[in-house]
Design a protein around this motif. Structure first.
Motif, PDB file in Angstrom:
ATOM      1  N   ALA A   1      44.367  36.456  35.762  1.00  0.00           N
ATOM      2  CA  ALA A   1      44.639  35.265  36.577  1.00  0.00           C
ATOM      3  C   ALA A   1      44.567  35.605  38.067  1.00  0.00           C
ATOM      4  CB  ALA A   1      46.013  34.694  36.223  1.00  0.00           C
ATOM      5  N   GLY A   2      45.105  36.773  38.432  1.00  0.00           N
ATOM      6  CA  GLY A   2      45.063  37.173  39.832  1.00  0.00           C
ATOM      7  C   GLY A   2      43.660  37.463  40.324  1.00  0.00           C
ATOM      8  N   LEU A   3      42.769  37.844  39.410  1.00  0.00           N
ATOM      9  CA  LEU A   3      41.398  38.180  39.808  1.00  0.00           C
ATOM     10  C   LEU A   3      40.568  36.965  40.216  1.00  0.00           C
ATOM     11  CD1 LEU A   3      40.557  40.881  37.118  1.00  0.00           C
ATOM     12  CD2 LEU A   3      40.984  41.254  39.543  1.00  0.00           C
ATOM     13  N   SER A   4      41.109  35.774  40.029  1.00  0.00           N
ATOM     14  CA  SER A   4      40.391  34.592  40.506  1.00  0.00           C
ATOM     15  C   SER A   4      40.269  34.584  42.032  1.00  0.00           C
ATOM     16  CB  SER A   4      41.105  33.314  40.036  1.00  0.00           C
ATOM     17  OG  SER A   4      42.421  33.259  40.574  1.00  0.00           O
ATOM     18  N   THR A   5      40.997  35.483  42.683  1.00  0.00           N
ATOM     19  CA  THR A   5      40.914  35.613  44.142  1.00  0.00           C
ATOM     20  C   THR A   5      39.880  36.660  44.559  1.00  0.00           C
ATOM     21  OG1 THR A   5      42.625  37.340  44.174  1.00  0.00           O
ATOM     22  CG2 THR A   5      43.374  35.042  44.320  1.00  0.00           C
ATOM     23  N   TYR A   6      38.955  37.010  43.649  1.00  0.00           N
ATOM     24  CA  TYR A   6      38.063  38.153  43.922  1.00  0.00           C
ATOM     25  C   TYR A   6      37.173  37.932  45.154  1.00  0.00           C
ATOM     26  CZ  TYR A   6      34.006  35.710  41.872  1.00  0.00           C
ATOM     27  OH  TYR A   6      32.986  34.832  41.611  1.00  0.00           O
ATOM     28  N   ARG A   7      36.897  36.703  45.532  1.00  0.00           N
ATOM     29  CA  ARG A   7      36.065  36.478  46.730  1.00  0.00           C
ATOM     30  C   ARG A   7      36.850  36.817  48.005  1.00  0.00           C
ATOM     31  NH1 ARG A   7      35.201  32.192  43.362  1.00  0.00           N
ATOM     32  NH2 ARG A   7      33.076  31.925  42.532  1.00  0.00           N
ATOM     33  N   GLU A   8      38.144  36.526  47.986  1.00  0.00           N
ATOM     34  CA  GLU A   8      38.974  36.799  49.160  1.00  0.00           C
ATOM     35  C   GLU A   8      39.525  38.232  49.152  1.00  0.00           C
ATOM     36  OE1 GLU A   8      38.387  32.756  48.335  1.00  0.00           O
ATOM     37  OE2 GLU A   8      39.578  34.098  47.064  1.00  0.00           O
ATOM     38  N   VAL A   9      39.781  38.763  47.956  1.00  0.00           N
ATOM     39  CA  VAL A   9      40.323  40.124  47.813  1.00  0.00           C
ATOM     40  C   VAL A   9      39.363  40.872  46.896  1.00  0.00           C
ATOM     41  CG1 VAL A   9      42.361  41.508  47.267  1.00  0.00           C
ATOM     42  CG2 VAL A   9      42.640  39.115  47.957  1.00  0.00           C
ATOM     43  N   PRO A  10      38.274  41.419  47.425  1.00  0.00           N
ATOM     44  CA  PRO A  10      37.173  41.866  46.583  1.00  0.00           C
ATOM     45  C   PRO A  10      37.314  43.232  45.921  1.00  0.00           C
ATOM     46  CG  PRO A  10      36.590  42.098  48.892  1.00  0.00           C
ATOM     47  CD  PRO A  10      37.915  41.420  48.858  1.00  0.00           C
ATOM     48  N   TRP A  11      38.236  44.080  46.364  1.00  0.00           N
ATOM     49  CA  TRP A  11      38.224  45.469  45.882  1.00  0.00           C
ATOM     50  C   TRP A  11      39.530  45.881  45.221  1.00  0.00           C
ATOM     51  CZ3 TRP A  11      33.634  47.652  45.676  1.00  0.00           C
ATOM     52  CH2 TRP A  11      32.641  47.236  46.575  1.00  0.00           C
ATOM     53  N   MET A  12      39.407  46.679  44.152  1.00  0.00           N
ATOM     54  CA  MET A  12      40.548  47.349  43.517  1.00  0.00           C
ATOM     55  C   MET A  12      40.589  48.800  43.997  1.00  0.00           C
ATOM     56  SD  MET A  12      40.719  46.093  39.571  1.00  0.00           S
ATOM     57  CE  MET A  12      39.306  47.070  39.057  1.00  0.00           C
ATOM     58  N   GLU A  13      41.782  49.294  44.260  1.00  0.00           N
ATOM     59  CA  GLU A  13      41.980  50.670  44.711  1.00  0.00           C
ATOM     60  C   GLU A  13      42.226  51.578  43.495  1.00  0.00           C
ATOM     61  OE1 GLU A  13      42.441  53.532  47.887  1.00  0.00           O
ATOM     62  OE2 GLU A  13      41.574  51.532  47.748  1.00  0.00           O
ATOM     63  N   VAL A  14      41.427  52.634  43.364  1.00  0.00           N
ATOM     64  CA  VAL A  14      41.545  53.530  42.200  1.00  0.00           C
ATOM     65  C   VAL A  14      41.573  54.977  42.707  1.00  0.00           C
ATOM     66  CG1 VAL A  14      40.706  53.985  39.859  1.00  0.00           C
ATOM     67  CG2 VAL A  14      40.110  51.829  40.972  1.00  0.00           C
ATOM     68  N   THR A  15      42.533  55.292  43.582  1.00  0.00           N
ATOM     69  CA  THR A  15      42.545  56.606  44.233  1.00  0.00           C
ATOM     70  C   THR A  15      43.784  57.430  43.927  1.00  0.00           C
ATOM     71  OG1 THR A  15      43.466  55.547  46.213  1.00  0.00           O
ATOM     72  CG2 THR A  15      41.081  55.915  46.159  1.00  0.00           C
ATOM     73  N   ARG A  16      44.614  56.987  43.021  1.00  0.00           N
ATOM     74  CA  ARG A  16      45.833  57.744  42.739  1.00  0.00           C
ATOM     75  C   ARG A  16      45.464  59.151  42.252  1.00  0.00           C
ATOM     76  NH1 ARG A  16      51.191  56.926  42.324  1.00  0.00           N
ATOM     77  NH2 ARG A  16      52.317  58.222  40.816  1.00  0.00           N
ATOM     78  N   GLY A  17      45.990  60.173  42.920  1.00  0.00           N
ATOM     79  CA  GLY A  17      45.735  61.561  42.556  1.00  0.00           C
ATOM     80  C   GLY A  17      44.459  62.149  43.132  1.00  0.00           C
ATOM     81  N   ILE A  18      43.676  61.368  43.862  1.00  0.00           N
ATOM     82  CA  ILE A  18      42.360  61.827  44.293  1.00  0.00           C
ATOM     83  C   ILE A  18      42.438  62.975  45.301  1.00  0.00           C
ATOM     84  CG2 ILE A  18      42.021  60.281  46.273  1.00  0.00           C
ATOM     85  CD1 ILE A  18      39.182  59.737  45.182  1.00  0.00           C
ATOM     86  N   ALA A  19      43.558  63.103  46.002  1.00  0.00           N
ATOM     87  CA  ALA A  19      43.686  64.167  47.005  1.00  0.00           C
ATOM     88  C   ALA A  19      44.193  65.476  46.415  1.00  0.00           C
ATOM     89  CB  ALA A  19      44.628  63.711  48.125  1.00  0.00           C
ATOM     90  N   LYS A  20      44.527  65.463  45.129  1.00  0.00           N
ATOM     91  CA  LYS A  20      45.094  66.662  44.517  1.00  0.00           C
ATOM     92  C   LYS A  20      44.022  67.674  44.158  1.00  0.00           C
ATOM     93  CE  LYS A  20      49.072  64.385  42.330  1.00  0.00           C
ATOM     94  NZ  LYS A  20      49.703  64.056  41.025  1.00  0.00           N
ATOM     95  N   GLN A  21      44.401  68.921  44.178  1.00  0.00           N
ATOM     96  CA  GLN A  21      43.569  69.998  43.663  1.00  0.00           C
ATOM     97  C   GLN A  21      44.130  70.423  42.305  1.00  0.00           C
ATOM     98  OE1 GLN A  21      40.765  71.233  45.195  1.00  0.00           O
ATOM     99  NE2 GLN A  21      41.066  69.640  46.746  1.00  0.00           N
ATOM    100  N   GLY A  22      43.255  70.666  41.351  1.00  0.00           N
ATOM    101  CA  GLY A  22      43.703  71.140  40.054  1.00  0.00           C
ATOM    102  C   GLY A  22      44.228  70.031  39.171  1.00  0.00           C
TER     103      GLY A  22
END
Length: 428
Positions: A379-400
């Motif tokens: 239901a929230g994704l109906s705003t995809y034109r106004e809020v176009p991106w999902m953030e998928v970066t959790r843990g991306i700065a970690k090594q190992g």
């Protein structure tokens, strides 16, 4: 929408984003059907579901009706469930045992081996007509691994075992629960729809980050039932240590130290005192057969294993096989089955099924919560034109090591999805 804009993947900048249109756009779904489901290995069923010659199950796989069965020589087969005459569904039962399947439109009949063996008024056809030319069609490839049967509509697809890549290690852990190496699907099917995009369930099914917030009532139930819930280690959100892993070809898993009990050899008070001796007996058998280290791996760790694009083996509170298919950009069909050792005792089977329904069942602690949250996301994704991106970066700065609450395995899923969704090199 331009294909190249579905994903932003910039490792050096530590950016990974997914365009929300991928979860709502009908054109994306049509491309997925051709570029993903038509070329990947797709789960059909488990060999234990069709144990005898003539046994069959009918299913819809990648929008095609199929007959999953054993032929006259007890070989597992998959036939497209369409008459070669006018295209009608040939087998209209969901399961059973049959010597033949007869199309109710014009009466063409097919034997257990898929051969056309009966044509009413056959003498009216021309001399060139041969029944041997009109057997039930099969997918380009059918193969199995440790009892799990897959099909592929792409004749040029890599072998199944190559496709499974690192998932085989985890499938083998599941199979090791059985003394004979034979697991079986327990009778009964969970069959339901979710009003959400299919990829949201792919994420949700091995996303441990949501456990504390979405499944708080289940964690409270465990505590109130006497299950020991240790304080999380530093940097962790959950009571047991857990990691996420990418396993190749878009597959991945969470691999966790158990804190919630397991029907295979890890007793908790919820199972009842009467079940404790049987759980201890199973543990002793595991140690005798596998050794202490492997037995601990089987009994004391949980795994949510994802096989790209739409199969999960969730080996936690119980073992469930879960597969799902898109019906529309905002709707999916989900099928799930309980899996257990073939030689399991009545006491152990009772604990397994109770655990299966308590957590994974459609009326259990987990599934209704997950359905509600996924439909809320859609239901929230109906705003995809106004809020176009999902953030998928959790843990991306970690090594190992990446924790089970990080998102490296989700990024692996989306990266593979994006690779397959790009137009072929020779496309206009």
């Amino acid at each position: 929408m331009n294909d190249r804009q579905w994903i932003i993947n910039e490792p050096e900048a530590m950016r990974f984003r997914v365009n929300r249109a991928t979860l709502v756009d009908p054109q994306v779904l049509e491309l997925e059907r051709r570029r993903i489901f038509d070329v990947c290995w797709i789960y059909v069923g488990h060999e234990s579901e069709v144990p005898a010659p003539g046994d069959f199950r009918t299913r819809i796989v990648c929008d095609r009706p199929v007959i999953f069965c054993r032929d006259s020589r007890s070989r597992v087969r998959v036939f497209l469930n369409t008459c070669r005459h006018r295209g009608s569904i040939v087998c209209r039962e969901t399961e059973g045992n049959a010597k033949s399947h007869i199309c109710f439109y014009h009466g063409w009949s097919y034997n257990r081996d898929g051969e056309l063996d009966g044509v009413p008024g056959e003498d009216a056809y021309p001399p060139s007509f041969r029944k041997s030319d009109f057997g039930l069609k099969e997918p380009a490839k059918v193969a199995s691994y440790r009892g799990f049967v897959f099909l592929n509509f792409d004749a040029g697809a890599m072998p199944l075992e190559d496709y499974l890549a690192g998932t085989k290690e985890y499938i083998d852990i599941v199979i090791d629960q059985s003394p004979s190496g034979q697991m079986e699907v327990i009778r009964g099917t969970q069959d339901y729809d979710i009003r959400a995009n299919w990829k949201l369930l792919a994420e949700n099914s091995f996303d441990d980050y949501h456990l504390i917030s979405v499944h708080a009532s289940w964690l409270s139930y465990l505590r109130s039932s006497g299950v020991e819930m240790k304080r999380p280690e530093k940097g962790h959100l959950l009571p047991g240590h857990g990691v996420c892993k990418a396993l190749g070809n878009g597959h991945g898993c969470t691999d966790n130290v158990n804190f919630r009990g397991r029907p295979v050899a890890c007793w908790i008070p919820i199972y009842g005192e009467a079940a404790k001796p049987e759980i201890e007996r199973i543990r002793a058998e595991l140690v005798a057969r596998l050794g202490e280290h492997r037995a601990a791996r089987v009994a004391d760790t949980n795994r949510n294993l994802f096989i790209f694009p739409n199969l999960f083996l969730n080996d936690g509170s119980s073992v469930t096989i879960r597969t799902f298919y898109p019906l529309a950009p905002d709707r999916m069909r989900v099928l799930a089955w309980a899996l257990g050792p073939k030689e399991e005792s009545a006491v152990a089977r009772s604990v397994r099924l109770d655990s299966f329904l308590t957590f994974y069942g459609p009326g259990g602690f987990a599934t209704p919560d997950d359905i509600e949250v996924l439909e809320t996301v859609q239901a929230g994704l109906s705003t995809y034109r106004e809020v176009p991106w999902m953030e998928v970066t959790r843990g991306i700065a970690k090594q190992g090591e990446q924790l089970n609450t990080d998102e490296m395995h989700l990024r692996a899923f989306w990266t593979r999805w994006n690779e397959l969704m790009q137009p072929p090199m020779n496309a206009d």
